[in-house]
Design an enzyme around this catalytic site. Structure first.
Site, short mmCIF file in Angstrom:
data_model
loop_
_atom_site.label_atom_id
_atom_site.label_comp_id
_atom_site.label_asym_id
_atom_site.label_seq_id
_atom_site.Cartn_x
_atom_site.Cartn_y
_atom_site.Cartn_z
N HIS A 75 -11.40 -4.71 8.75
CA HIS A 75 -11.96 -4.55 7.40
C HIS A 75 -13.23 -3.72 7.41
O HIS A 75 -14.06 -3.88 6.51
CB HIS A 75 -12.29 -5.91 6.77
CG HIS A 75 -11.13 -6.64 6.19
ND1 HIS A 75 -10.12 -7.15 6.94
CD2 HIS A 75 -10.82 -6.96 4.89
CE1 HIS A 75 -9.24 -7.78 6.15
NE2 HIS A 75 -9.63 -7.66 4.91
N GLU A 81 0.81 -1.22 0.00
CA GLU A 81 0.00 0.00 0.00
C GLU A 81 0.84 1.27 0.00
O GLU A 81 0.51 2.24 -0.70
CB GLU A 81 -0.97 0.01 1.19
CG GLU A 81 -2.19 -0.88 1.01
CD GLU A 81 -1.95 -2.35 1.34
OE1 GLU A 81 -0.85 -2.66 1.88
OE2 GLU A 81 -2.82 -3.19 1.07
C1 LIG Z 1 -2.90 -4.55 4.11
C2 LIG Z 1 -3.86 -5.41 3.36
N1 LIG Z 1 -3.97 -5.29 2.03
C3 LIG Z 1 -4.83 -6.05 1.34
C4 LIG Z 1 -5.63 -6.96 1.99
C5 LIG Z 1 -6.66 -7.80 1.22
N2 LIG Z 1 -6.18 -9.17 1.16
C6 LIG Z 1 -6.57 -10.10 2.05
S1 LIG Z 1 -5.80 -11.57 1.83
C7 LIG Z 1 -4.97 -10.97 0.50
C8 LIG Z 1 -4.02 -11.84 -0.23
C9 LIG Z 1 -2.95 -12.32 0.66
O1 LIG Z 1 -2.10 -13.15 -0.05
P1 LIG Z 1 -1.00 -13.99 0.69
O2 LIG Z 1 -0.23 -13.11 1.62
O3 LIG Z 1 -0.21 -14.69 -0.36
O4 LIG Z 1 -1.80 -15.02 1.59
P2 LIG Z 1 -2.73 -16.20 1.11
O5 LIG Z 1 -4.13 -15.68 1.10
O6 LIG Z 1 -2.28 -16.65 -0.22
O7 LIG Z 1 -2.56 -17.25 2.15
C10 LIG Z 1 -5.29 -9.64 0.25
C11 LIG Z 1 -4.75 -8.82 -0.85
C12 LIG Z 1 -5.51 -7.05 3.38
N3 LIG Z 1 -6.27 -7.86 4.10
N4 LIG Z 1 -4.61 -6.28 4.04
#
Ligand SMILES: Cc1ncc(C[n+]2csc(CCOP(=O)(O)OP(=O)(O)O)c2C)c(N)n1
Ligand SMILES: Cc1ncc(C[n+]2csc(CCOP(=O)(O)OP(=O)(O)O)c2C)c(N)n1
Ligand SMILES: [Mg+2]
Ligand SMILES: [Mg+2]
Lengths: 320, 344, 320, 344
Positions: free
Chosen positions: D148, D79
């Site tokens: 959220h 971000e």
């Molecule tokens: C700071 C932030 N940015 C965006 C999100 C939205 N978001 C939730 S899970 C996710 C993907 C996370 O990917 P990863 O770290 O690879 O974990 P995975 O879900 O694959 O286990 C996103 C973009 C969030 N929760 N927090």
């Protein structure tokens, strides 16, 4: 890498327990009465178990939005977990947190965190506490490939390194962050390469190979426990499931999804155990019944249990 | 040297009062640690001690010598990482005090403040205990320009889960900082730059000053001037000028913005029926707006004039001295607001 | 590495110009009528000149709290710079910014930035604009060793790399961030090592060797200009002066301060030029007079010039 | 299909209205680009298009296909980095639209918003032009819990240099987003999650709706209910209930919080002499406090009752449904507040 048959069998049970839990969560979520949204740990079990089975209860972990597996592996009980998923007073967080913020401090689980990357620096701080209090605890932080691009990871690795903190960074690289492939968003072939930028030993582990995961975790935890500083483990595996329960993954090719399901650590470990002479069928049956029963009653109890009292809405904002 | 009794008062700078509060707390509780950029200062971890600066403003000077580098830690410039570490350290059993230098750098770690420190206790259903203090210098007047002069009072006050403290005098600084360190919640402790070198009387023995109770700095019956932190000094000067015109102003230092002493404030304004709030920082969604809203509600129909609000201009803080002077609240603007309130 | 005598001589003049400016700023600051605080670029001249002398006016740079050198090297005029230091209406930013926020968009200087690390991501965005508009511009961001521990650097390098943006990351490592030594705060021997974590070519350059700096900049700028993506240059040199003007550096040993002053790029370049047959004394005299005169009138004019009109306090908050 | 005239109205979801505004603006101006996490969604840069999600909520669906991956960019989860890049891109000549997904993630890039986007024009004495929009989803009700569900309205509104927009209907969404994209300033555009699937009539042709003018959603003479964004829907429902009791409530959608239409608001409240402000988010230093302060000042002595304020509870947003419902503003709580104001 070979680990003892006893350890492998024990870990298989632990992984299966997580799998059964998560499969049940998916099913029950489909009934529509579980509030919010959930992310399951299916396919990643070797990571939580490989790490947490070698931690003490007093050791501390920080988790992600995909935190059920970490909780279970760290010894959190099923019933209050399920109650939390349903937002009930009997939940671990009295219904205040839900799946994405599930926590059990009594087991060293300092919380799932719905901010991607949110738990990383907290674990570094927990390790700082352990180092300062000289109480021998270590801290582990789990985070995804998506979180690997958050600046706080960089800051946290640097801090952990210059202070030689007893912390292990575990990147769960399932190849995806929501709909964004790691191959697109990460500028380097392995996240673990970045550890060299902080003088932290980094390894890439195939997380569908339980033994490899276990050994990598063992070394990293030992290093932390001995006061030799942080380690970085990148545990790679393909995401078998949608980002959240209900995600149809329309953005992903059918082939990719199919091949991901074929690289399953439970299936693979089962084969290994069988080749080493273990009657896995019996274990699966036994656990299926045992955990199945525990889940039956946990879900039934959760659904029946009390909502938090709305008069207590303002509780827990401050401690006094 | 004479033997002091606890009722004796001594003269002390604001800076020394803060330093005293920290060293007193560190002596009393080995879980208290301090960390931040340059807070040891040059002495780092093991380098020679002489000349270590003790933070940009000198608040933490001498702590390294007494408490050693495990409890007094210079950090890299990594506001997000060190704030997250502070949160984790608190959950891991320490009572950390983080020095962020300037409040203008807090946006770099706003996730850790807003999403983590402020929410973790609630989200965990009361499991997390977060006994931490985040100190930062606020405010303008030093010609430090827009990126080193924010106050951010309302940003922190808006967020449930934080406590927000704004001392105006050395006594408040020491008493409130001890209380903040003793508190089991995340406390944002905001020190106005213009105060560090001010002096005042403090009790000989360091003692905590309750959070959530305003301080009456000057009694007065004609109107109440409620001030945020350093603005209380301007309020006092304004009251002196007003006194010469025969206007008897009461001056309040709010001391804490969260919890805020609504009851105390209502009691004061009930007496005077007139209120001016003075706050350094832009006017929208501000502390002055917050207080105006709540006092108007509590004392509807009982005020003799609209509540006066003296804030900074609705601009970033300018560098140029005449612009900055015009931007900031001033004694003249407070007097003017009081006149408006008195003559309504 | 050898660069042409002509280039070296030209760059020497540019460096000397910065040195003369900064020495004058220090002297004038001592008189007490320059508002706020200032950080001078003494000792780092090779970096700004090595990079900016090879940029076009339309190329964009982002700078730090120590930004005078970048401005001068990028072609910003002295008089409005000095007026800005004094907070006057005639200043580049009409007195709104001061030393720490000095900017001249007409010369591609998108601003000094008083947030450590604040300019890094902005340059990446500027490069994104250049790439999207396909106008051939490149962007350069200068930042210190202290800023190297800011998470935004990590995020920005990753972004620049996956998008192959025309940007050059220039870390000015003077060994100190205020009173904190880089050797303490940075977990790795060279910041440039971190570039590998983003598949970005990284080099360490001795910034007291003008030619080396020039060549490294040339390659990085060319790479950006050709559309081959970002580069990382770590330019090392010891900090010769206090963090800000007035900083007594009590936290630093006398020996360290002394040895730093002995590694001076101006002195070193002078020797090199002389060994290549240039009459540097003449250049120094000539420039001393020229720039000295320019500075005399700039400081006099600034002190005499109008303050901003306080009725215009609310100008420039929004554009309409 | 009949040929439409520009005065014709069509039914449209809030989501589609936003999507329209963006594609309309991208068609008109090649400098407009969009970036953010998953905003192309899976299609990344060059991967197959089918199934690309167009952002977590689908607002940017289809843009990749029309405008290509140079102008519709998925970003890493960074971000701070992507917001800084947005600021730089604007200064470099683009007109970027950044999608931050949830406002709760904005604290991760608060430096870039508060210290950079909001201040750069001022600090540079008017040199920087920052035509950028930062979109984010706000609000609770989805059981998404504390990290959220923030609204953060006052945090953005407090900061001079930003514009803050809060549409309540599809027409507002489209018109205000076009205006925000056209604006040369950094605009924080806040979309309440509960609105995406709502529908409403919009004019056939996309046109900009002026920033800084409130919208009257319902005429009424007994009291004014001024609402922030989605709260207007609650306000409308409350007004219906009140109408049944014979109370004739005027309902206002504020549309923009900075600039805020003070004049318009004063004009409305002058007519009704009674005001209730409805805002999702905690009460301290809030929009409701801000408005209460300014209206009390403008209409001192002319209000018939204290200004009613309906906010969220002063807690992080709880996960548990009954707690979240109790936490959030509700029709019932608005009606209650209106009763208090009517019967004062
Ligand atoms: C700071 C932030 N940015 C965006 C999100 C939205 N978001 C939730 S899970 C996710 C993907 C996370 O990917 P990863 O770290 O690879 O974990 P995975 O879900 O694959 O286990 C996103 C973009 C969030 N929760 N927090
Ligand atoms: C975000 C932020 N944190 C802290 C500071 C205070 N500060 C100003 S300059 C500085 C040191 C910077 O060191 P470095 O990046 O190495 O640059 P140098 O001064 O050595 O050129 C610090 C800590 C700041 N301005 N911004
Ligand atoms: Mg992932
Ligand atoms: Mg430095």
């Amino acid at each position: 890498m070979m680990i003892s048959l006893q350890t492998l069998e024990h870990s298989f049970r632990e992984m299966l327990r997580i799998r059964l839990f998560e499969e049940r969560v998916r099913r029950e979520f489909g009934k529509g009465d579980m509030p919010g949204f959930v992310h399951v740990y299916v396919g990643a079990e070797a990571i939580a178990v490989g790490v947490c089975s070698q931690l003490e209860q007093t050791d501390m972990i920080t988790s992600t939005h995909r935190g059920h597996g970490h909780c279970l592996a760290k010894g959190v009980e099923i019933a209050p977990m399920v109650a939390e998923l349903y937002g009930r007073e009997a939940g671990l967080c009295h219904g205040r947190g839900g799946s994405m913020h599930i926590a059990d401090f009594s087991k060293g689980v300092l919380g799932a965190n719905a901010i991607v990357g949110g738990g990383i620096g907290i674990a570094v701080g927990a390790a700082l506490a352990a180092q300062t209090l000289k109480d021998g605890r270590v801290a582990v932080t789990f985070f995804g490939d998506g979180a690997a691009n958050q600046g706080v990871l960089h800051e946290s690795m640097n801090l952990a390194s210059i202070w030689k903190l007893p912390v292990v960074f575990v990147c769960e690289n399932n190849g995806w962050a929501e709909s964004t492939p790691a191959s697109y968003s990460i500028s380097v072939s392995d996240v673990a390469i970045r550890a060299a930028g902080y003088s932290i030993p980094g390894v890439v582990v195939d997380a569908t190979d339980y033994s490899a995961m276990h050994v990598a975790a063992e070394q990293a935890i030992l290093r932390a426990r001995m006061g030799n500083g942080p380690s970085f483990i990148e545990a790679k595996f393909p995401r078998q499931v949608g980002h959240f329960v209900g995600d149809g993954e329309a953005y992903r090719s059918r082939d990719d999804r199919k091949s991901a399901r074929q690289l399953d650590v439970i299936a693979r470990t089962r084969l290994e155990l069988e080749s080493r002479g273990v009657d896995v069928g019996a274990i699966v049956d036994e656990l299926g019944k045992l955990i199945g029963g525990e889940l039956d009653s946990a879900f039934a109890a959760a659904r029946d249990s009390k909502w938090p009292n709305i008069d207590e809405l303002e509780s827990y904002v401050y401690s006094n | 040297m004479s033997i002091a009794t606890s009722s004796q008062m001594v003269e002390m700078t604001f800076l020394k009062a803060l330093n005293d509060a920290i060293s007193f707390s560190m002596r009393n509780d080995s879980r208290v640690i301090v960390l931040g950029e340059d807070i040891a200062g040059g002495a780092g971890q093991g380098a020679p001690l002489e000349g270590s600066m003790g933070g940009t403003f000198g608040v933490t000077k001498g702590l390294l010598e007494e408490f050693g580098n495990a409890r007094v830690r210079d950090t890299p410039i990594s506001e997000a990482g060190i704030t997250a570490a502070t949160v984790g350290a608190a959950m891991g059993g320490l009572r950390p005090i983080l020095d962020l230098m300037w409040a203008s750098f807090a946006p770099n770690c706003f996730d850790q403040i807003l999403n983590q420190a402020a929410k973790l206790r609630f989200m965990s259903g009361g499991q997390a205990k977060l006994p931490l203090v985040i100190r930062m210098a606020v405010g303008g007047g030093l010609r430090a320009a827009a990126q080193h002069s924010d106050t951010l009072y309302p940003l922190f006050t808006h967020i449930p889960g934080l406590k927000v403290v704004v001392p105006a005098t050395p006594e408040e600084a020491r008493g409130l900082l001890i209380a903040s360190i003793n508190d089991d919640n995340p406390v944002i402790f905001l020190e106005h730059m213009a105060l560090y070198r001010t002096t005042g009387l403090v009790q000989l023995e360091p003692i905590a000053m309750e959070l959530g109770k305003l301080g009456i700095m000057r009694q007065g019956s004609d109107l109440t001037i409620a001030c945020v932190g350093q603005a209380a000094l301007l309020g006092m000067d304004a009251a002196e000028l007003l006194a010469k015109e025969g206007i008897d102003a009461q001056v309040i230092s709010l001391r804490t913005l969260q919890p805020i002493d609504n009851e105390g404030l209502v009691a004061c304004v009930k007496e005077t029926s007139r209120l001016v709030v003075v706050e350094e920082g832009p006017p929208r969604c501000s502390i002055s707006a917050d207080i105006a809203a709540s006092i108007n509600e509590s004392l509807f129909g009982r005020l003799l004039a609209p509540i006066g609000r003296v804030n900074s201009a609705a601009t970033p803080v300018p560098f140029s001295p005449p612009l900055e002077d015009a931007h900031l609240p001033s004694v003249a603007r407070i007097v003017e607001a009081c006149h408006r309130v008195m003559t309504f």
